[in-house]
Design a protein around this motif. Structure first.
Motif, short mmCIF file in Angstrom:
data_model
loop_
_atom_site.label_atom_id
_atom_site.label_comp_id
_atom_site.label_asym_id
_atom_site.label_seq_id
_atom_site.Cartn_x
_atom_site.Cartn_y
_atom_site.Cartn_z
N CYS A 126 -21.72 -64.59 97.65
CA CYS A 126 -21.26 -65.86 97.11
C CYS A 126 -19.84 -65.74 96.57
O CYS A 126 -19.48 -64.73 95.97
CB CYS A 126 -22.21 -66.29 95.99
SG CYS A 126 -21.75 -67.87 95.30
N CYS A 149 -23.61 -66.45 86.36
CA CYS A 149 -24.38 -65.84 87.45
C CYS A 149 -23.86 -64.46 87.84
O CYS A 149 -22.65 -64.21 87.87
CB CYS A 149 -24.33 -66.77 88.66
SG CYS A 149 -25.26 -66.16 90.07
N VAL A 154 -24.73 -63.02 90.85
CA VAL A 154 -24.84 -62.81 92.31
C VAL A 154 -23.55 -62.35 92.98
O VAL A 154 -23.58 -61.40 93.78
CB VAL A 154 -25.42 -64.07 92.99
CG1 VAL A 154 -25.24 -64.03 94.51
CG2 VAL A 154 -26.90 -64.20 92.66
N ASN A 198 -25.36 -69.48 99.59
CA ASN A 198 -24.66 -70.76 99.74
C ASN A 198 -24.79 -71.14 101.19
O ASN A 198 -23.84 -71.04 101.95
CB ASN A 198 -23.19 -70.58 99.40
CG ASN A 198 -22.92 -70.96 97.99
OD1 ASN A 198 -23.37 -72.01 97.53
ND2 ASN A 198 -22.17 -70.13 97.30
N TYR A 252 -25.22 -75.89 97.99
CA TYR A 252 -24.26 -76.06 96.90
C TYR A 252 -23.67 -77.46 97.07
O TYR A 252 -23.10 -77.77 98.12
CB TYR A 252 -23.17 -74.99 97.00
CG TYR A 252 -22.26 -74.97 95.81
CD1 TYR A 252 -22.58 -74.20 94.70
CD2 TYR A 252 -21.09 -75.73 95.77
CE1 TYR A 252 -21.76 -74.18 93.59
CE2 TYR A 252 -20.27 -75.72 94.67
CZ TYR A 252 -20.60 -74.94 93.57
OH TYR A 252 -19.80 -74.92 92.46
S1 SF4 Z 1 -23.32 -70.69 93.63
FE1 SF4 Z 1 -25.32 -69.82 93.15
S2 SF4 Z 1 -25.21 -67.66 93.76
FE2 SF4 Z 1 -23.10 -68.42 93.68
S3 SF4 Z 1 -22.38 -67.90 91.64
FE3 SF4 Z 1 -23.19 -69.99 91.52
S4 SF4 Z 1 -25.35 -69.78 90.91
FE4 SF4 Z 1 -24.62 -67.75 91.59
#
Ligand code: SF4
Length: 455
Positions: A172, A179, A181, A217, A255
């Protein structure tokens, strides 16, 4: 026979990775065991999303190690905690032999075999015999990988559940301030279209009827097609819809500001594309969305939903919410309740904000008192429940398409499946209908499920 026990934590992406690890290790002559007390290899596929994720993994490692008083199995930690903690795992749990990120799990057979030899669980000669016709992996060890190489090393699935998952994109670039991720799964990368189509073609031959495309995403999917041009999620879905045995297609996670007009149009014309759109909003206040670094406003979100419903009036929306983000005021929270009343979401996940290690939000001033967070969550859940309840009741009298996947555990005269909107549907019917899609007239509804009869 070498036995491995695999424990999975976290999201659908990890569940998918684990299923591919099982394919990979089985292909390499290892057998999955559900018995955690009697394995030669213990693998933890870990998640870093929840609070105290690392502490939980260290405690789980300690618990498992105690089960093997006299034996010395190979311990492997993979996934997001492995990426986040790295070397620290070897320091705190020295009995662990392998630590691998999610991008590199295709290296497991080679690394596990080395560890099995070191621990004298297998002999070098046995490995040479096994290796004669196996994938050559050693040249990949210790090289920097993009995360896509693993797909070239995974074997074809020999059979499939009716509902199958296929990873199309990973990582991502959005960097939401709460977050982890982007740090644990890395930057966005998309698989080549043909590699995905080959996987789907095989899955629908070996049993799958519903394909779920996975990506952090997923709307940003832009893998290359076979002519070297950039594809898109909509183009990919159009190609998947051509496989005859594929009857349903879903995708997750979307998203909002990446959701394309091409996808909206596809929802209007592609009957295999299920009319449930999972579109996490997180908060209803523009102020909070900005602090979360979510790159859309409430107005843009509502406009997108209007466009989707205009394209296909059957579309329903599910979402995620975080309450009590740093500095969230009661007014901000009221904006979230307002969005829920307007959109009438049919299924949602709602959480109290809790800080994640090494995120921007963790260091923000204005952390909200736990009592306030709990109170807001409770009030939000009441509203969400109302809209889910109302939608479930509105289904009574409708005919819905249901993919049956299980016989009821409490009464084997009943079978259970999911309709277009992922609502559980229960009917009294012969178990041989498990695995088929049937039209069901809905006769009653509760908050948890729908009941009906096959027509
Ligand atoms: S879009 Fe989803 S995976 Fe990417 S940073 Fe934001 S919450 Fe995390």
């Amino acid at each position: 026979m070498v036995l491995f026990h695999l424990k999975t934590f976290g999201c659908q992406m990890n569940v998918y990775d684990s299923s591919r690890i099982v394919d990979l290790l089985s292909e390499n002559g290892m057998d999955l065991t559900e018995d955690e007390t009697n394995a030669d290899i213990i693998i933890l596929n870990t998640c870093y999303i929840r609070e105290k994720a690392s502490a939980k993994i260290f405690s789980e490692l300690g618990r498992l190690k105690k089960l093997y008083k006299d034996k010395n199995p190979v311990f492997a930690v993979i996934g997001c905690v492995a990426k986040a903690e790295g070397e620290n795992i070897f320091k705190r749990a020295p009995f662990v032999s392998i630590v691998l990120s999610s991008q590199k799990y295709h290296l497991l057979p080679e690394l596990l075999n080395k560890a099995l030899i070191e621990k004298k669980i297998i002999k070098e000669e046995e490995l040479q015999e096994k290796k004669k016709n196996k994938t050559k992996l050693s040249h990949l060890i210790n090289t920097e990988l993009s995360g896509l190489e693993k797909f070239d090393c995974l074997p074809k699935q020999k059979n499939s559940e009716k509902v199958a998952f296929v990873q199309v994109q990973e990582g991502c670039n959005k960097f939401c301030t709460y977050c982890v991720v982007p740090n644990t799964r890395g930057r966005e990368i998309s698989r080549d279209e043909q590699s995905i189509l080959d996987e789907v073609e095989n899955l629908q031959k070996v049993g799958a009827v519903e394909i779920n495309l996975l990506g952090q995403n997923v709307d940003c999917y832009n893998g290359l097609d076979k002519d070297g041009n950039k594809s898109s999620l909509a183009k990919l879905i159009k190609k998947i819809a051509k496989f005859e045995n594929v009857k349903r297609i879903r995708y997750t996670t979307s998203y909002p500001s990446e959701f394309s007009d091409e996808m909206i149009e596809l929802h209007a014309i592609e009957p295999k594309l299920m009319p449930l759109v999972y579109l996490p909003i997180q908060a209803g206040s523009n102020e909070v969305l900005h602090k979360m670094n979510r790159r859309y406003t409430r107005e843009q979100y509502l406009e997108l939903i209007e466009k989707l419903k205009n394209a296909n009036p059957n579309i329903q929306i599910s979402s995620d919410f975080i309450v009590g983000f740093p500095n969230e005021t009661e007014e901000d929270f009221q904006q979230t309740l307002d969005i829920v009343k307007r959109v009438k979401f049919i299924q949602c996940y709602a959480f109290k904000y809790s800080p994640r290690p090494n995120t921007v939000a963790q260091k923000m001033d204005g952390q909200i008192d736990l009592k306030i967070k709990s109170d807001r969550l409770k009030r939000l859940q009441v509203e969400l429940r109302k809209s889910q309840d109302a939608f479930n009741k509105s289904c009574v009298g409708r005919v819905m398409s249901v993919l049956f996947t299980d016989v009821s555990k409490t009464d084997n005269q009943y079978i259970i499946g999911k309709n277009e909107y992922l609502q559980p549907v229960i009917v009294k019917a012969d178990a041989k209908l498990v695995g088929t899609i049937q039209n069901v007239e809905i006769e009653s509804a509760s908050y948890a499920n729908l009941k009906g009869k096959i027509i």
